[in-house]
Design an enzyme around this catalytic site. Sequence first.
Site, short mmCIF file in Angstrom:
data_model
loop_
_atom_site.label_atom_id
_atom_site.label_comp_id
_atom_site.label_asym_id
_atom_site.label_seq_id
_atom_site.Cartn_x
_atom_site.Cartn_y
_atom_site.Cartn_z
N ARG A 7 -6.16 9.11 24.71
CA ARG A 7 -5.65 10.15 25.61
C ARG A 7 -4.14 10.34 25.51
O ARG A 7 -3.60 11.31 26.01
CB ARG A 7 -6.07 9.83 27.06
CG ARG A 7 -7.56 9.96 27.29
CD ARG A 7 -8.02 9.22 28.53
NE ARG A 7 -8.15 7.78 28.30
CZ ARG A 7 -8.58 6.91 29.21
NH1 ARG A 7 -8.90 7.32 30.43
NH2 ARG A 7 -8.66 5.61 28.92
N TYR B 115 -4.70 -5.47 31.79
CA TYR B 115 -4.58 -4.50 30.72
C TYR B 115 -3.11 -4.26 30.38
O TYR B 115 -2.25 -4.28 31.26
CB TYR B 115 -5.24 -3.17 31.12
CG TYR B 115 -6.73 -3.30 31.44
CD1 TYR B 115 -7.49 -4.32 30.89
CD2 TYR B 115 -7.36 -2.40 32.29
CE1 TYR B 115 -8.84 -4.45 31.18
CE2 TYR B 115 -8.71 -2.51 32.58
CZ TYR B 115 -9.45 -3.54 32.03
OH TYR B 115 -10.78 -3.67 32.32
N LYS C 251 33.70 4.27 13.03
CA LYS C 251 32.57 3.52 12.49
C LYS C 251 33.09 2.24 11.88
O LYS C 251 34.01 2.28 11.07
CB LYS C 251 31.84 4.35 11.43
CG LYS C 251 30.52 3.75 11.02
CD LYS C 251 30.20 3.95 9.54
CE LYS C 251 30.95 2.94 8.71
NZ LYS C 251 30.69 3.07 7.28
N ALA D 225 46.61 13.44 15.44
CA ALA D 225 45.45 14.33 15.44
C ALA D 225 45.08 14.70 14.01
O ALA D 225 45.94 14.94 13.17
CB ALA D 225 45.78 15.60 16.22
N ALA E 143 53.38 13.79 8.61
CA ALA E 143 52.23 14.64 8.91
C ALA E 143 51.76 15.36 7.66
O ALA E 143 52.56 15.76 6.82
CB ALA E 143 52.60 15.66 9.99
N ARG F 84 53.08 14.93 0.32
CA ARG F 84 52.74 16.35 0.45
C ARG F 84 53.80 17.14 -0.30
O ARG F 84 54.89 16.63 -0.59
CB ARG F 84 52.71 16.77 1.92
CG ARG F 84 54.07 16.66 2.55
CD ARG F 84 54.07 16.96 4.04
NE ARG F 84 55.44 17.05 4.52
CZ ARG F 84 55.83 16.68 5.72
NH1 ARG F 84 54.96 16.17 6.56
NH2 ARG F 84 57.08 16.81 6.08
C1 UD1 Z 1 -10.12 0.55 32.68
C2 UD1 Z 1 -11.32 0.06 33.52
C3 UD1 Z 1 -11.39 0.84 34.81
C4 UD1 Z 1 -10.08 0.70 35.58
C5 UD1 Z 1 -8.87 1.10 34.71
C6 UD1 Z 1 -7.59 0.69 35.40
C7 UD1 Z 1 -13.02 -0.69 31.90
C8 UD1 Z 1 -14.31 -0.36 31.23
N1 UD1 Z 1 -12.54 0.23 32.74
O1 UD1 Z 1 -10.39 1.87 32.30
O2 UD1 Z 1 -12.44 0.36 35.61
O3 UD1 Z 1 -10.11 1.48 36.75
O4 UD1 Z 1 -8.93 0.42 33.44
O5 UD1 Z 1 -6.47 1.14 34.72
O6 UD1 Z 1 -12.49 -1.75 31.67
N2 UD1 Z 1 -8.46 -2.31 25.17
C9 UD1 Z 1 -8.61 -3.23 24.16
N3 UD1 Z 1 -9.70 -3.12 23.34
C10 UD1 Z 1 -10.65 -2.18 23.50
C11 UD1 Z 1 -10.48 -1.25 24.56
C12 UD1 Z 1 -9.38 -1.33 25.38
O7 UD1 Z 1 -7.79 -4.12 23.98
O8 UD1 Z 1 -11.60 -2.18 22.73
C13 UD1 Z 1 -7.26 -2.39 26.04
C14 UD1 Z 1 -6.37 -1.18 25.88
O9 UD1 Z 1 -5.39 -1.38 24.87
C15 UD1 Z 1 -5.77 -1.02 27.27
C16 UD1 Z 1 -6.77 -1.69 28.19
O10 UD1 Z 1 -7.66 -2.43 27.38
O11 UD1 Z 1 -4.53 -1.67 27.37
C17 UD1 Z 1 -7.51 -0.71 29.08
O12 UD1 Z 1 -8.22 0.22 28.29
P1 UD1 Z 1 -8.39 1.72 28.73
O13 UD1 Z 1 -9.17 2.43 27.70
O14 UD1 Z 1 -7.07 2.29 29.12
O15 UD1 Z 1 -9.31 1.57 30.05
P2 UD1 Z 1 -9.51 2.67 31.20
O16 UD1 Z 1 -10.37 3.76 30.69
O17 UD1 Z 1 -8.21 3.04 31.77
CA CA Z 2 -6.07 2.57 31.22
#
Ligand code: UD1
Ligand code: CA
Length: 467
Positions: free
Chosen positions: A20, A108, A359, A388, A431, A448
């Site tokens: 996204r 996350y 620099k 200048a 100058a 000059r």
């Molecule tokens: C997730 C939660 C949701 C919550 C929200 C809060 C799940 C299924 N959903 O949704 O309930 O309300 O966060 O912000 O968990 N990531 C990995 N590997 C993957 C997928 C994701 O490391 O395979 C990491 C991403 O890099 C990211 C984090 O997990 O940092 C969250 O993933 P994201 O896709 O943003 O989850 P949301 O759809 O926001």
């Molecule tokens: Ca998220």
Amino acid sequence: MSLMEAPLSVVILAGGLGTRMRSKKAKVLHRAGGLTLLEHVVRASLPVAASAEDVVAVVGHQQEQVRASLGGSGIGFVEQPEQKGTGHALLMARDALAGKPGLVMALYGDCPLLRTATLARLAETQRESPAAATLITTLLERPTGYGRIVRGSGSRVAAIVEEKAATAEQKKIGEINSGIYCFRADLLWRHIVELTPNPASGELYLTDLVEILNGHGHRVEAMVVENSTELLGINTRVELADADRVLRTRKARELMLAGVTIEKPETVLVDADVQVGMDTVIEPSAQILGRTVIGENCRIGTGSIIRDSLLEDGVKVEAYTLIGTSTLEREAQVGPFARLRLENHVEAGAHIGNFVELKKTRLGAGAKSMHLAYLGDSSVGAGVNVGAGTITCNYDGRAKHQTRIGRNAFIGSNSTLVAPVEIGEGSYIAAGSVITDEVPEDTLALGRARQSMKPGWPSQRRAKEAQ
Ligand code: UD1
Ligand code: CA
């Protein structure tokens, strides 16, 4: 060992691309408040772990860059080779952590506004609770996009329903999953293997673990946080800008409370690691970036951009001045409209005026270059006056060369100093000179053509034209 003093590991999920965001860059590498999203999360969680080795980031997309961005932090990494969901990401940390007793905090990498105090409170709550896990929830007026909390009896959480799977009724639930969980390690690693792919996406959802734990008769509890701002998860660039605004406001507030005047704070950008001393004034629309350190009683003019530089006490930076990787000693003055491009050292009390570019130049104490000059790869002694229009010709098309100007020399306006060249102490350059040879000390150099004059020439010409 009782759970009260149980050790705690932190797992930060940072493997996803972040569709996204509509970007080729992994989401956690996008920046807000001067740091990557992931750096913020790591900084917030480090203090709740006993040591940096107890913090593990799960990396996938652009993992080399992600690892490099956290190089100095001392945290560990595990790889998620394919991005098969948040549950799958946490599963990747199992081998590294399954042997460790105590608690596992999972969060996350896209939540840059989190505060350590909130994470510490979550750990405390889980430590004192008989539950298998505690998760942070909050109430939102517009919960769209987040997982919804389905409550069971009492304070229990029965399930988390993701937006896509939610019924119309469930979509009305305002309590959302922040994505910050604290599990009992033994139960987490025992049951995480029971996750099954989501029928719609084929991914393993960490959120499904709540129902699984409930199914085994374990409790999952919620810790409700009132201030939902710090739980913001960044999914789009609009949210990235929201997070940046919050982080900038926090930083400006912190500086103001520490004695820095910021005029129109909503217009300035100050990065997380910047330090500013007491009674310094930051004018509107200034940007102070990277690892810049500014002393006391300085003034940073409107529209100026300062990156990775050191400004000692009493330095004045006039409007619209750009400073990168440079040191300005006390009471130095620069600008307006000056550019200290890189690796310059301006000694105490030196003055740099408008449209002057430096620099890799050292400007001695009290030296002045007030208008329209380029000083590159040069060292300018104390007390020198650079007229200048002075230009150091430091590049011959192949290599860069040095210009050295001795103390108290006077460089006349519009001088061209062809490097490598040296000008001795106290010497004068007339100058408009082009200087190609060394000028010894206490010498006047003129490079000059001598002025010639033709008296009466203009009237003769006018008479000719009238014929
Ligand atoms: C997730 C939660 C949701 C919550 C929200 C809060 C799940 C299924 N959903 O949704 O309930 O309300 O966060 O912000 O968990 N990531 C990995 N590997 C993957 C997928 C994701 O490391 O395979 C990491 C991403 O890099 C990211 C984090 O997990 O940092 C969250 O993933 P994201 O896709 O943003 O989850 P949301 O759809 O926001
Ligand atoms: Ca998220």
